[in-house]
Design an enzyme around this catalytic site. Structure first.
Site: not given
Length: 565
Positions: A59, A132-134, A204, A454, A481
């Site tokens: 990522c 990435c996610d955070k 992702c 998650e 997730s």
């Protein structure tokens, strides 16, 4: 301007004057010249480049190249970029391990570290590069706190993997693990999915949390719409990144700050985009936190209000067929904005960091002929959006469900109670979960986890077993997730570690999900529930020092965004 004089030419150099200008700042200039900055560089506006680069996972792996392109754009526009790094945790890598507890905590560390470096160096502007996610919410939280000219740039989505004519994402690998555990996929089959799912750098590929937040931040206005969403693997990504560098210099010269973009209406636009795209439930947690940093009132009920009037327009994984690269190729966020504005569901007057309104950006949308990714409202996939908030005697402060990936609107079944995500995963792997069961995973909330990890390991394992996919439900005070699909309620609040009612659920209790009426209840009397809670004892803390202890001592409920201030 003399060598030691102050800048006064309207270039946008405002805050960094205190660091670089005047005779008294000679020591600072000497140290900056030691690492290659010239005197001319130091008299220009100084732009911080906050990079979340790491070589641990795809990522963020390519973000050094993204940063170089951004810095080139800043220099071309008359500024001096200064790059610094912050942390990141890969959810996909840490999922199902103790390391996953660090993921949500990293959001706070990212926000704090970007704030610290920016305040310490008094940058005139800021570009935060996220992958990435955070990363996305963490950097936007910092931008909201600092309120200096700046923007967030997404590193872009990974290319889809391919196997036997099918597009793959990391979601398929997690689900393959469940199929393997159930004996439905052999070792060679699992290896083939693993080897082909992630072909290179980028986040992702489905409408999971990274792509959800990246897209929503375009609608929020803090990311340049049309540029931020360019996938990581396309050559155009570096061109788009260079343009983002030039854009931040326009913001600096105009004095335009995040507070002019992150407004109540803009947050509602962002939430509508999440609902319309079938985006991640994590967006609830993150937009509560962003609104908190911006001083904007927002509650979990607002998400249900907005989602209930917003149709599901995007056919994206995990609930649909397509990946983020397909979304961008179909017309991207400009096209989705056009669809939502046509339906009267967005405020088109909100500004984007591109300098245009959302309506102006939507007017420039280019739809790819024959695309089937972003539907018109008249041809919506579902009449309402992908997010639903339930309340009831288990979750008096609410919980969140994503309804984009399943059709069940009601479920009643026996509780299978687990006090950790790991215990629940082992039960699925061992074949102990039966059709109709309701898995209750608790003590995984912000304080209880700590870190609210998650549950993708569990949910994907369930999804990988055909007889469980459409029959099992799950609720947790932890998170899901963005790749999760199925009837899953997360963010149950108050959490078990704070004595929330989820702590009083017993094995075999009947749990009732009632989505049309927005209810989630355990079918016991109020007196019985109160008696159980009275007998409850708070568990010993899992961490007694360090960052996890600090987090537990300061973090709020998930219903308030799990913020630490």
């Amino acid at each position: 301007m003399s060598g030691n004089g102050k800048t006064s030419n309207g270039s946008g150099k405002l805050y960094s004057i205190a660091v670089t200008e005047g005779p008294s700042r000679a020591p600072a200039r000497a140290m900056l010249r030691a690492v290659g900055f010239t005197l001319e560089d130091l008299h220009k506006p100084i732009i911080g480049i906050a990079n979340t680069w790491t070589e641990i996972g795809p990522c963020n792996f390519h973000l050094r190249q993204i940063a170089e392109a951004v810095k080139q754009g800043v220099r071309e526009a008359g500024g001096t970029p200064m790059e610094f790094n912050t942390v990141t945790i890969s959810d996909g890598i840490t999922m199902g391990t103790e390391g996953m507890k660090a993921s949500l905590i990293s959001r706070e560390v990212i926000a704090d570290s970007v704030e610290l470096v920016t305040r310490g160096n008094q940058f005139d502007g800021l570009v935060a590069i996220a992958g990435c996610d955070k990363n996305m919410p963490g950097t936007v939280m910092a931008l909201a706190r600092l309120d200096i000219p700046g923007l967030m740039l997404y590193g872009g989505s990974i290319a889809p993997g391919h196997l036997n004519g099918k597009d793959l994402t990391v979601q398929d690998v997690f689900e393959a693990v469940g199929a393997h555990a159930a004996g439905k996929l052999d070792d060679a089959g699992l290896e083939a999915v693993e080897a082909n799912a992630c072909p290179g750098a980028g986040a992702c590929g489905g409408q999971f949390t990274a792509n959800t937040m990246a897209m929503a931040c375009e609608f929020l206005g803090i990311s340049p719409i049309g540029l931020s969403g360019v996938p990581a693997f396309l050559e155009e990504k570096l061109t788009a990144s260079r343009e983002a560098g030039r854009l931040v210099m326009e913001l600096v010269r105009k004095g335009q700050k995040p507070s002019q973009f992150i407004t109540p209406k803009a947050i509602e636009n962002a939430i509508a985009s999440v609902a319309a795209s079938g985006g991640s439930t994590n967006a609830v947690l993150h937009f509560l936190a962003i609104a908190h940093e911006a001083g904007i009132p927002l509650t979990v009920g607002d998400f249900d209000r907005i989602s209930s009037k917003t149709p599901l327009l995007c056919d994206l994984k995990p609930g649909g067929k397509y990946v983020a690269a397909d979304y961008q190729a179909a017309g991207g966020s400009r096209l989705l904005a056009k669809r939502l504005i046509e339906a009267g569901l967005l405020d088109g007057s909100c500004l984007n960091v591109t300098g245009k309104t959302l309506a102006e950006e939507a007017g420039a949308a280019k739809e790819t002929a024959g695309q089937d990714v972003i539907h018109a409202a008249a041809n919506a996939l579902k009449p309402t959006g992908g997010l639903v908030i339930l309340k009831g005697n288990i979750a008096p402060d609410g919980c969140v469900i994503k309804v984009a990936g399943h059709k069940r609107l009601e479920h009643r079944g026996p509780a299978r109670v687990f006090d950790s995500e790991h215990a629940a995963f082992l039960a699925v792997e061992a074949g102990k979960i039966k059709p109709g069961d309701v898995m209750v995973i608790r003590y995984e909330g912000p304080k209880g986890g700590p870190g609210m990890q998650e549950m993708l390991g569990v949910t994907a394992a369930v999804a990988g077993i055909s007889e469980l996919t459409d029959t099992v439900a799950l609720l947790t005070d932890g998170r899901f997730s963005g790749a999760t699909r199925g009837l899953m309620a997360g963010h149950v609040a108050p959490e078990a570690a704070m004595g929330g009612p989820i702590a009083a659920v017993h094995e075999g209790d009947t749990i009732h999900f009632d989505i049309p009426n927005r209810k989630l209840d355990v079918e016991i009397s109020a007196e019985e529930l109160a008696s159980r809670l009275k007998a409850w004892k708070k568990p010993e803390p899992k961490f007694k020092r360090g960052v996890f202890k600090k987090y537990v001592d300061t973090v709020s409920s998930a219903s308030q965004g799990a913020v630490t201030n």
